[in-house]
Design an enzyme around this catalytic site. Structure first.
Site, PDB file in Angstrom:
ATOM      1  N   GLY B  89      -6.534  -3.469  27.579  1.00 52.55           N
ATOM      2  CA  GLY B  89      -6.064  -4.530  26.695  1.00 52.55           C
ATOM      3  C   GLY B  89      -5.409  -3.866  25.506  1.00 52.55           C
ATOM      4  O   GLY B  89      -4.631  -2.933  25.688  1.00 52.55           O
ATOM      5  N   SER B 122      -7.037   2.127  31.175  1.00 52.51           N
ATOM      6  CA  SER B 122      -6.028   1.902  30.139  1.00 52.51           C
ATOM      7  C   SER B 122      -6.624   2.086  28.728  1.00 52.51           C
ATOM      8  O   SER B 122      -6.986   3.203  28.374  1.00 52.51           O
ATOM      9  CB  SER B 122      -5.401   0.527  30.354  1.00 52.51           C
ATOM     10  OG  SER B 122      -4.242   0.382  29.592  1.00 52.51           O
ATOM     11  N   ALA B 123      -6.749   1.028  27.938  1.00 49.95           N
ATOM     12  CA  ALA B 123      -7.323   1.175  26.591  1.00 49.95           C
ATOM     13  C   ALA B 123      -8.732   1.754  26.652  1.00 49.95           C
ATOM     14  O   ALA B 123      -9.139   2.526  25.768  1.00 49.95           O
ATOM     15  CB  ALA B 123      -7.344  -0.179  25.884  1.00 49.95           C
ATOM     16  N   HIS B 159      -0.634   4.618  31.544  1.00 51.63           N
ATOM     17  CA  HIS B 159       0.622   3.944  31.910  1.00 51.63           C
ATOM     18  C   HIS B 159       1.818   4.862  31.627  1.00 51.63           C
ATOM     19  O   HIS B 159       2.872   4.383  31.203  1.00 51.63           O
ATOM     20  CB  HIS B 159       0.826   2.648  31.121  1.00 51.63           C
ATOM     21  CG  HIS B 159      -0.207   1.589  31.321  1.00 51.63           C
ATOM     22  ND1 HIS B 159      -0.124   0.627  32.299  1.00 51.63           N
ATOM     23  CD2 HIS B 159      -1.357   1.319  30.642  1.00 51.63           C
ATOM     24  CE1 HIS B 159      -1.167  -0.202  32.214  1.00 51.63           C
ATOM     25  NE2 HIS B 159      -1.927   0.200  31.217  1.00 51.63           N
ATOM     26  N   GLU B 195       0.846   5.224  36.183  1.00 52.92           N
ATOM     27  CA  GLU B 195       0.129   4.136  36.838  1.00 52.92           C
ATOM     28  C   GLU B 195      -0.158   4.535  38.287  1.00 52.92           C
ATOM     29  O   GLU B 195       0.748   4.973  38.997  1.00 52.92           O
ATOM     30  CB  GLU B 195       0.957   2.850  36.788  1.00 52.92           C
ATOM     31  CG  GLU B 195       1.097   2.337  35.375  1.00 52.92           C
ATOM     32  CD  GLU B 195       1.793   0.980  35.282  1.00 52.92           C
ATOM     33  OE1 GLU B 195       2.335   0.510  36.292  1.00 52.92           O
ATOM     34  OE2 GLU B 195       1.781   0.401  34.182  1.00 52.92           O
TER      35      GLU B 195
END
Lengths: 240, 240
Positions: B89, B122-123, B159, B195
């Site tokens: 997020g 991700s985050a 990413h 990714e």
């Protein structure tokens, strides 16, 4: 309120040279009275090279450039400036350096009280707004706050980018990121300036200039598109 | 040092479902001993919806999910956790919430001292590293520091994206942004995880998994590409 701002999305447009796409607007903005512009090169690592680039370009437009980095007293340089240009690069680095050099308050005073013209491009546009909360840049250094110079009561997203429908990349689109910002409480409008456009502010009048549209994001409202030439003065009232 | 980490670049790969591209690795990682995973949904605004998404997916893989947001005492929940998953997020929102909830120190202790498995995407991968200085996210809130949990002595760019040669957009490429980070003094390595790939860390061994390559940026050195299967254990020594 005295206030003259030229807030440019991007310094270089695809296929053109440095500040080429907005050179007419720069001359219209600084006019013939300003001879010498104070340049703030803090957003890039190589400040000397950056100053040279800006100096060379502004020379062709009829202006001398003095870099704040070449002066012994940056605050005093701002106090004496006829006009200010803050160039793009990394917004976090720029804002931190502005605070480290104690220039934030002084620039605000000179622009809003004394009425000297302020031009920003990209990161230099970001730092002119309420905060850098809507920069695209990587947070490579930690500034003492995200609050910025506050020459206008809203935020800008420079280099605003529409989603690429052919992309297979799954990172958030620019629009999704701004919507995430507006999920936070009490967040102001965000004006997405596509590459090629710029906002001219004169006292309480704001006009979109350039060759591309801007996209306005307001918390809890539909987004809106504005064509070049649009009057965006409503953004300058605190309670939009 | 006890340490078991699964650091995933992205939760969703183009054309697939949530965590679908790494579900085999998740099962291999948490194994059969862990029954219940503590989920941290702080990176998204709607924590209930996010918990539901994670719970549904992990159920199909044989794990129960408890959200830290559903407990009355988040620190106590971390103390009792068998395994932790922090989802993606907005990285700034996530890191601020981790500090606000006093979870940073506790998670570090549980993972590095007690050896419970930690998965991030991700985050959630960003916050497991030294700092969030190389996130791609928009700085929508101001965390008390960019220093993160520090489960590994380097940074990650999730990413990671190669430049689009057909693009007319003039914003910095991902590579240019990471190079700007390395213009700052004393900055650690940055592992760009495209990714589709992820890093598995077991004690002092690090292995690249998944279906895409990673790109390693080291300050003052050439960048290097690594294929899935590569041993990246050298990143785990403090002085790379």
């Amino acid at each position: 309120m005295k206030r003259r701002l030229m807030l440019v999305s991007n310094s270089t447009l695809y296929g053109g040279g440095y500040l080429e796409h907005c050179q007419q607007q720069i001359q219209d903005f600084f006019g013939k009275e300003v001879k010498r512009i104070l340049f703030v090169p803090y957003a890039l690592h190589d400040r000397d090279a950056y100053t040279k680039t800006a100096r060379n370009k502004f020379k062709t437009l009829g202006y001398e450039v003095e870099s704040v980095d070449e002066t012994s007293d940056p605050v005093e340089a701002v106090r004496k400036a006829e006009g200010i240009f803050i160039g793009g690069g990394n917004t976090f680095r720029l804002l931190k350096a502005l605070y480290d050099s104690k220039l934030v308050t002084e620039i605000k005073k000179r622009v809003l009280q004394d009425g000297i013209p302020y031009m920003g491009s990209s990161a230099g546009t970001n730092v002119s707004t309420i905060s850098i909360n809507t920069t695209n840049d990587m947070p490579i250094v930690y500034p003492p706050t995200f609050a910025a110079i506050g020459l206008v009561p809203f935020n800008i997203n420079p280099h605003y980018l529409d989603p690429n429908v052919n992309s297979k990349h799954m990172g958030e689109t620019r629009e999704q990121r701004i919507i995430q910002y507006h999920e936070e409480p009490d967040t102001p409008c965000v004006l997405g300036l596509r590459e090629g456009c710029m906002l001219l502010v004169e006292d309480n009048k704001a006009t979109l200039l350039g060759c591309t549209k801007a996209r306005l994001f307001q918390r809890g409202q539909q987004t809106t598109e504005y064509e070049p030439g649009s009057d965006l003065s409503f953004l300058l009232t605190d309670a939009q």
